[in-house]
Design a protein around this motif. Structure first.
Motif, PDB file in Angstrom:
ATOM      1  N   VAL A 484      17.320 -19.847  49.421  1.00 30.47           N
ATOM      2  CA  VAL A 484      18.123 -19.777  50.694  1.00 30.47           C
ATOM      3  C   VAL A 484      17.498 -20.188  51.778  1.00 30.47           C
ATOM      4  CG1 VAL A 484      18.500 -17.289  49.816  1.00 30.47           C
ATOM      5  CG2 VAL A 484      16.611 -17.451  51.039  1.00 30.47           C
ATOM      6  N   ALA A 485      18.419 -20.365  52.743  1.00 34.23           N
ATOM      7  CA  ALA A 485      17.861 -21.095  54.123  1.00 34.23           C
ATOM      8  C   ALA A 485      16.936 -19.987  54.675  1.00 34.23           C
ATOM      9  CB  ALA A 485      19.134 -20.963  55.244  1.00 34.23           C
ATOM     10  N   GLY A 486      15.913 -20.874  55.307  1.00 34.72           N
ATOM     11  CA  GLY A 486      14.525 -20.119  55.662  1.00 34.72           C
ATOM     12  C   GLY A 486      13.414 -20.159  54.814  1.00 34.72           C
ATOM     13  N   ALA A 487      13.538 -20.378  53.351  1.00 36.02           N
ATOM     14  CA  ALA A 487      12.718 -20.289  52.247  1.00 36.02           C
ATOM     15  C   ALA A 487      11.582 -21.362  52.725  1.00 36.02           C
ATOM     16  CB  ALA A 487      13.272 -20.500  50.975  1.00 36.02           C
ATOM     17  N   LEU A 488      10.437 -21.064  52.464  1.00 37.65           N
ATOM     18  CA  LEU A 488       9.372 -22.204  52.772  1.00 37.65           C
ATOM     19  C   LEU A 488       8.763 -22.589  51.427  1.00 37.65           C
ATOM     20  CD1 LEU A 488       8.120 -20.207  55.629  1.00 37.65           C
ATOM     21  CD2 LEU A 488       8.052 -22.662  55.768  1.00 37.65           C
ATOM     22  N   GLN A 489       9.253 -23.531  50.837  1.00 26.95           N
ATOM     23  CA  GLN A 489       8.886 -24.410  49.554  1.00 26.95           C
ATOM     24  C   GLN A 489       7.361 -24.849  49.638  1.00 26.95           C
ATOM     25  OE1 GLN A 489      11.615 -26.784  47.426  1.00 26.95           O
ATOM     26  NE2 GLN A 489      12.404 -24.919  46.228  1.00 26.95           N
ATOM     27  N   ASP A 517      16.080 -13.919  58.710  1.00 26.17           N
ATOM     28  CA  ASP A 517      17.272 -14.211  58.913  1.00 26.17           C
ATOM     29  C   ASP A 517      17.481 -14.340  60.445  1.00 26.17           C
ATOM     30  OD1 ASP A 517      20.102 -14.992  57.863  1.00 26.17           O
ATOM     31  OD2 ASP A 517      20.534 -13.761  59.292  1.00 26.17           O
ATOM     32  N   SER A 518      17.189 -13.312  61.163  1.00 25.57           N
ATOM     33  CA  SER A 518      17.405 -13.323  62.816  1.00 25.57           C
ATOM     34  C   SER A 518      16.586 -14.359  63.496  1.00 25.57           C
ATOM     35  CB  SER A 518      17.040 -11.685  62.999  1.00 25.57           C
ATOM     36  OG  SER A 518      15.733 -11.316  62.943  1.00 25.57           O
ATOM     37  N   GLN A 519      15.753 -14.997  62.662  1.00 27.04           N
ATOM     38  CA  GLN A 519      14.781 -15.928  63.571  1.00 27.04           C
ATOM     39  C   GLN A 519      15.356 -17.493  63.058  1.00 27.04           C
ATOM     40  OE1 GLN A 519      10.802 -15.126  63.538  1.00 27.04           O
ATOM     41  NE2 GLN A 519      11.051 -12.927  64.224  1.00 27.04           N
ATOM     42  N   LEU A 520      16.283 -17.520  62.020  1.00 26.75           N
ATOM     43  CA  LEU A 520      16.511 -18.951  61.684  1.00 26.75           C
ATOM     44  C   LEU A 520      17.240 -19.490  62.913  1.00 26.75           C
ATOM     45  CD1 LEU A 520      17.991 -18.485  58.106  1.00 26.75           C
ATOM     46  CD2 LEU A 520      15.829 -19.385  58.807  1.00 26.75           C
ATOM     47  N   ASP A 521      18.022 -19.112  63.821  1.00 24.63           N
ATOM     48  CA  ASP A 521      18.571 -19.904  64.804  1.00 24.63           C
ATOM     49  C   ASP A 521      17.604 -20.266  65.601  1.00 24.63           C
ATOM     50  OD1 ASP A 521      20.939 -19.193  64.165  1.00 24.63           O
ATOM     51  OD2 ASP A 521      21.408 -17.582  65.637  1.00 24.63           O
ATOM     52  N   ARG A 522      16.395 -19.462  66.103  1.00 28.43           N
ATOM     53  CA  ARG A 522      15.391 -20.147  66.807  1.00 28.43           C
ATOM     54  C   ARG A 522      14.570 -21.294  66.174  1.00 28.43           C
ATOM     55  NH1 ARG A 522      12.326 -18.946  70.984  1.00 28.43           N
ATOM     56  NH2 ARG A 522      10.198 -19.400  71.322  1.00 28.43           N
ATOM     57  N   ALA A 523      14.286 -20.979  64.840  1.00 34.62           N
ATOM     58  CA  ALA A 523      13.684 -22.245  63.856  1.00 34.62           C
ATOM     59  C   ALA A 523      14.385 -23.641  64.124  1.00 34.62           C
ATOM     60  CB  ALA A 523      13.552 -21.809  62.434  1.00 34.62           C
ATOM     61  N   ALA A 524      15.511 -23.401  63.958  1.00 34.53           N
ATOM     62  CA  ALA A 524      16.577 -24.648  64.260  1.00 34.53           C
ATOM     63  C   ALA A 524      16.236 -25.271  65.491  1.00 34.53           C
ATOM     64  CB  ALA A 524      17.872 -24.314  63.807  1.00 34.53           C
ATOM     65  N   GLN A 525      15.995 -24.547  66.534  1.00 35.10           N
ATOM     66  CA  GLN A 525      15.799 -25.146  67.941  1.00 35.10           C
ATOM     67  C   GLN A 525      14.267 -25.728  68.021  1.00 35.10           C
ATOM     68  OE1 GLN A 525      17.892 -25.861  69.949  1.00 35.10           O
ATOM     69  NE2 GLN A 525      19.708 -24.716  69.684  1.00 35.10           N
ATOM     70  N   ILE A 526      13.503 -25.656  67.056  1.00 32.09           N
ATOM     71  CA  ILE A 526      11.961 -26.248  67.468  1.00 32.09           C
ATOM     72  C   ILE A 526      12.308 -27.678  67.144  1.00 32.09           C
ATOM     73  CG2 ILE A 526       9.768 -26.199  66.621  1.00 32.09           C
ATOM     74  CD1 ILE A 526      10.294 -23.377  65.454  1.00 32.09           C
ATOM     75  N   PRO A 527      11.787 -28.602  68.179  1.00 30.81           N
ATOM     76  CA  PRO A 527      11.930 -29.896  68.211  1.00 30.81           C
ATOM     77  C   PRO A 527      10.893 -30.635  67.459  1.00 30.81           C
ATOM     78  CG  PRO A 527      10.912 -29.342  70.416  1.00 30.81           C
ATOM     79  CD  PRO A 527      11.346 -28.117  69.673  1.00 30.81           C
ATOM     80  N   ILE A 528      11.335 -31.671  67.215  1.00 32.69           N
ATOM     81  CA  ILE A 528      10.381 -32.711  66.496  1.00 32.69           C
ATOM     82  C   ILE A 528       8.934 -32.561  67.412  1.00 32.69           C
ATOM     83  CG2 ILE A 528       9.776 -34.991  65.728  1.00 32.69           C
ATOM     84  CD1 ILE A 528      11.985 -33.599  64.126  1.00 32.69           C
ATOM     85  N   GLY A 529       7.630 -32.544  66.796  1.00 29.24           N
ATOM     86  CA  GLY A 529       6.427 -32.279  67.451  1.00 29.24           C
ATOM     87  C   GLY A 529       6.197 -30.832  67.712  1.00 29.24           C
ATOM     88  N   GLY A 530       7.278 -30.139  67.829  1.00 29.42           N
ATOM     89  CA  GLY A 530       6.915 -28.651  68.254  1.00 29.42           C
ATOM     90  C   GLY A 530       5.790 -28.143  66.974  1.00 29.42           C
TER      91      GLY A 530
END
Length: 562
Positions: A484-489, A517-530
């Motif tokens: 699923v989205a959010g999985a850490l392989q 799931d509620s934090q996936l939106d925030r995860a997607a906003q973390i920039p390169i280098g974050g």
């Protein structure tokens, strides 16, 4: 029991159930027959709250509409009796194959069969489609014997040609489009494994039989036509003309859900809340298509008067009014003004909107009243960068037509936005498992005890993270299973990959945890280098706890949450 082809097959029950984040569970079974039986049963009689089902090698992933539903589904799965009738065998699918693959000789050596023996073994048996994965139309097929059991390549190819016939483990498959891949290539075919113009896009469905027929004539796949012709783009009477697409700008809505059985991921906006906010501000339906753009640089010109709103990563929004209408796209302009974020504003005919580099965050969403009128694919207008489904990335000169997807006769009031992450440390809550037991306590402590940096190799498929590698306590390959989205392989090198919306629906690397799931939106906003620091979800309260409790954590998972 299952009755098929005149015989009765005794099947086992679900062996165990594991949490996969907060809204999905993974049922483990004894083998392919049990997997297909459970999949058929859940498709015929869905459990309350069930939204999607995905069969894999030894597991069935069940997605739910909420953590509470996931808990109920996890409790019900072990009680199910696998007595569903197998689907009728139906017509045998024949795939003409030219056996001249790059790895054919090596497979002959690995199996001891030689080149001719591999061809005879592959074409001389009937294969059964067990499950879909990796990409739309990519069918994992199981043979009648184990004579062609070979490992994946030690170093995957960066590009495997479309139509390649391949082997890996006990499976055979055909690559439906050019993509990276580590399977052993033994031939090629012109059969179109995925065609959206067909009533059933996938050539082979789960449970269907396939025979590969050796042929001598070379075969090629025709190039896929563009979904929107340049002539149609130029005929749009109202919308937005793309002057510069920036780094990457894509059409996205809330995604295409419920098609994982076809090998299709949901895709859709990575920051769903920002997409909804932008649509709400211009009076659109929440799922109307908008433009997702990263790192600034997008420049569009109004074709007719438009109402727009930009939400997501806070950026400078500049508007230029051409001093002379005939200058058009020449870049010379007259009046300048700015527009605020998360606020509806007018972009009059000929005016140009430019989005600057974000002050924080990474992705911005541009909604036009009526939504972007792109052709839907499987019920969604989203671009899926992994599979190539949906509209192509925006290109300079194309016109995005405004559609009729409004929900309100008025625009919304300006809205406050949340704080967006920068290059500092962002903390994300993680539910352990489903394969946390592949790691010892030291690795689990290291996973949450260090800051992981987002690398430039990250994209909508997944965020690649850099840090101190994690060591597995188990060796060998994990049979492909749904994810699923959010999985850490955790691949063999030990560096996590955080799956985002365009991820492959199955994976063969162990998942140490899943971002709630509620934090996936925030995860997607973390920039390169974050930087990211993961934190095991709280032991009491919250959706994450419900999702973990639903699956009954293993001993190592319980330790990990302490």
């Amino acid at each position: 029991m299952i009755e098929a082809a005149g015989e009765t097959l005794a099947l086992q029950k679900v062996r165990s159930v594991r949490a996969v984040g907060t809204c999905a569970v993974l049922a483990e079974l004894s083998g392919t027959q049990d997997v297909l039986a459970l999949q058929a049963l859940l498709l015929e009689k869905p459990l309350p709250g069930q939204t999607d089902v995905l069969a894999a090698a030894e597991t069935v992933l069940v997605r739910a509409d909420s953590p509470a539903s996931a808990r109920r589904i996890a409790a019900l799965l072990p009680r199910l009796q696998l007595t569903a009738r197998a689907r009728a065998e139906g017509e045998l699918v024949v795939i003409d194959t030219v056996y001249d693959g790059e790895d054919l000789a090596e497979v002959g050596q690995l199996t001891g069969l030689g080149t001719d023996g591999v061809i005879a073994a592959h074409s001389g048996q009937v294969w059964t489609m067990a499950f879909a994965g990796f990409a739309p139309g990519f069918a994992y097929m199981v043979g009648e014997n184990q004579s062609l059991d070979v490992p994946r390549r030690s170093s995957p190819r960066t590009a495997v040609p479309a139509g390649s016939v391949a082997l890996a483990g006990n499976y055979s498959a055909v690559y439906p489009r050019s993509s990276p891949g580590g399977w052993q290539l033994i031939g090629r075919t012109g059969a179109k494994m995925w065609d959206l113009d067909r009533e059933q896009p996938a050539l082979v469905a789960p449970g269907q039989r396939v025979r590969f027929r050796a042929v001598r004539n070379a075969v090629t796949l025709a190039a896929e036509p563009s979904s929107v012709s340049p002539e149609a783009q130029q005929q749009a009477a109202s919308g937005l003309r793309v002057l510069s697409p920036g780094v990457q700008s894509l059409i996205q809505d809330l995604g295409r859900h419920g098609h994982s059985g076809l090998g299709v991921s949901a895709a859709g906006a990575l920051d769903r809340a920002s997409l909804r906010r932008a649509n709400r501000l211009v009076g659109n339906a929440p799922s109307a298509a908008a433009v997702e753009t990263v790192a600034g640089g997008l420049k569009v010109q109004a074709v007719g008067d438009q109402v727009l709103a930009v939400a997501g990563a806070p950026s400078h929004l500049g508007i230029e009014s051409p001093s002379d209408p005939e200058l058009g796209e020449s870049g010379e302009s007259g009046h300048h003004r700015t527009a605020p974020m998360a606020t509806p504003f007018a972009l009059l005919d000929g005016e140009i909107l430019s989005i600057g580099a974000p002050e924080s965050g990474f992705r911005s969403y541009v909604a036009v009243r009526g939504g972007v009128d792109a052709a839907p694919v499987l019920g969604s207008r989203s671009t899926d960068t992994m599979s190539g489904i949906g509209p192509a990335p925006l290109a300079a000169g194309e016109v995005l037509a405004a559609g009729p997807d409004t929900e309100s006769g008025v625009v919304g009031d300006p809205e406050l936005q949340p704080d967006f992450p920068g290059t500092g440390v962002s903390v994300l809550d993680v539910v352990p498992g489903p394969r946390a037991d592949w790691f010892d306590q030291a690795a689990l402590d290291s996973f949450c005890g260090q800051d992981w940096e987002v690398t430039p190799q990250s994209n909508r498929v997944g965020m690649r993270l850099q840090g101190t590698p994690l060591q597995r306590r188990r060796t060998g390959e994990l049979p492909s299973e749904g994810t699923v989205a959010g999985a850490l392989q955790i691949p063999p090198e030990g560096l996590p990959v955080l799956f985002l919306a365009d991820h492959p629906i199955t994976g063969g690397y162990p998942v140490i945890g899943v971002v709630v799931d509620s934090q996936l939106d925030r995860a997607a906003q973390i920039p390169i280098g974050g930087r990211i620091r993961f934190r095991w979800a709280a032991a009491e309260g919250g959706a994450a706890t419900e999702g973990r409790a639903a699956a009954g954590p293993t001993t190592s998972e319980r330790k990990a949450s302490n």
